[in-house]
Scaffold this active site. Structure first.
Site, PDB file in Angstrom:
ATOM      1  N   ASP A  39     -93.187-130.832  25.181  1.00  0.00           N
ATOM      2  CA  ASP A  39     -92.483-131.143  26.426  1.00  0.00           C
ATOM      3  C   ASP A  39     -93.417-131.148  27.637  1.00  0.00           C
ATOM      4  OD1 ASP A  39     -92.867-128.384  26.187  1.00  0.00           O
ATOM      5  OD2 ASP A  39     -90.735-127.934  26.030  1.00  0.00           O
ATOM      6  N   ASN A  79     -81.976-117.941  25.604  1.00  0.00           N
ATOM      7  CA  ASN A  79     -80.659-118.533  25.320  1.00  0.00           C
ATOM      8  C   ASN A  79     -80.669-119.363  24.034  1.00  0.00           C
ATOM      9  OD1 ASN A  79     -82.124-120.760  26.049  1.00  0.00           O
ATOM     10  ND2 ASN A  79     -80.849-121.360  27.780  1.00  0.00           N
ATOM     11  N   HIS A  94     -82.896-121.723  23.305  1.00  0.00           N
ATOM     12  CA  HIS A  94     -83.428-123.090  23.409  1.00  0.00           C
ATOM     13  C   HIS A  94     -84.721-123.228  22.618  1.00  0.00           C
ATOM     14  CE1 HIS A  94     -85.781-122.075  27.371  1.00  0.00           C
ATOM     15  NE2 HIS A  94     -86.664-122.179  26.403  1.00  0.00           N
ATOM     16  N   GLU A 135     -81.627-127.263  25.699  1.00  0.00           N
ATOM     17  CA  GLU A 135     -80.785-126.140  26.105  1.00  0.00           C
ATOM     18  C   GLU A 135     -79.489-126.138  25.293  1.00  0.00           C
ATOM     19  OE1 GLU A 135     -82.051-124.017  28.022  1.00  0.00           O
ATOM     20  OE2 GLU A 135     -83.430-124.982  29.402  1.00  0.00           O
TER      21      GLU A 135
END
Ligand code: F6R
Length: 241
Positions: A66, A134, A136, A141
């Protein structure tokens, strides 16, 4: 999923390096790499091994997960810069064989298509991952479809908070990023996911023992045929063992 629990970060990095070393035995290996703080110990070991044992990356390729939208490769907060500083400039990989989304691409849609084509052309022998608190993976996400390919995401408040430590000011953290999609990630032949510290314990629980759900993106890895999780004791606190 194979699970390795280590006593600390140093041991986690050693175990990760052992697995990476197995892949590096293939001269033309294609490595899927990640940024973030978790892989830094592994990258240090790859550099040490290159310097001490002469392991060469000449014929290899590296494809990153990314990149922030709007940051140039020279920007110290860009992931391109991170990879050069923490790995590429200290090994003998040809920079022309290192790939990351272009944060300054004028047309985001075309950039995503370009990256998907690149991923299809160079199947990855390994995909290295960290995990967000979380759940991800890359910048996918909670709620990201499992069949997603490279796309642009608006970062969640949680992720912006977590990344703010790398910027002078939270307001400087870019709000959008390019990311490989979940399908791109799971297309890799082998997945190595690293988790370190108590803040990752809930996510690791979801990854290993939770329901496979788009609400916890990493949970899809339960279905990958060659996935290895290395977690330190704190990150593994809720999965036992
Ligand atoms: C990095 C990435 C992120 C991180 C994750 C964990 O390229 O895509 O998903 O892997 O946020 O970050 P650290 O390792 O800093 O805890």
């Amino acid at each position: 999923m194979k699970i390795i629990i280590t006593k600390d970060y140093e041991e986690l990095s050693e175990k990760a390096f052992e697995i990476m070393k197995g892949v590096l035995a293939t001269r033309e290996a294609v490595l899927g790499l990640a940024t973030g703080s978790t892989p830094l110990g592994l990258y240090r070991k790859m550099i040490e091994d290159h310097l001490q044992n002469g392991t060469s990356y000449r014929g290899m390729r590296a494809i990153n997960l990314d990149e922030y939208v709007g940051l140039s490769p020279e920007n110290e907060q860009s992931y391109r810069y991170f990879m050069r500083k923490n790995l590429f400039d200290s090994i003998d990989i040809d920079l022309a064989n290192t790939y990351i989304e272009n944060g300054l691409a004028p047309n985001a849609e075309e950039e995503c298509l370009r990256y998907n084509a690149l991923l299809a052309r160079f199947p990855r022998d390994i995909q290295l991952l960290g995990i967000g608190a979380n759940g991800h993976i890359a910048f996918n996400e909670p709620g990201t479809p499992f069949d997603s390919e490279t796309h642009v995401v608006a970062l969640t408040e949680n992720t912006i908070e977590m990344n703010a430590r790398f910027f002078k000011d939270k307001n400087e953290v870019p709000r959008r990023a390019f990311t490989m999609g979940i399908k791109n990630i799971t297309d890799a032949k082998k997945v190595l996911i690293l988790a370190c510290g108590a803040s990752k314990a809930d996510a690791v629980y979801g990854l290993v023992k939770g329901k496979v759900t788009e609400d916890l993106p990493a949970s899809i890895l339960q279905q990958h045929k060659d996935c290895i999780l290395i977690a330190d004791r704190e990150a593994a606190a809720l999965i036992g063992g």
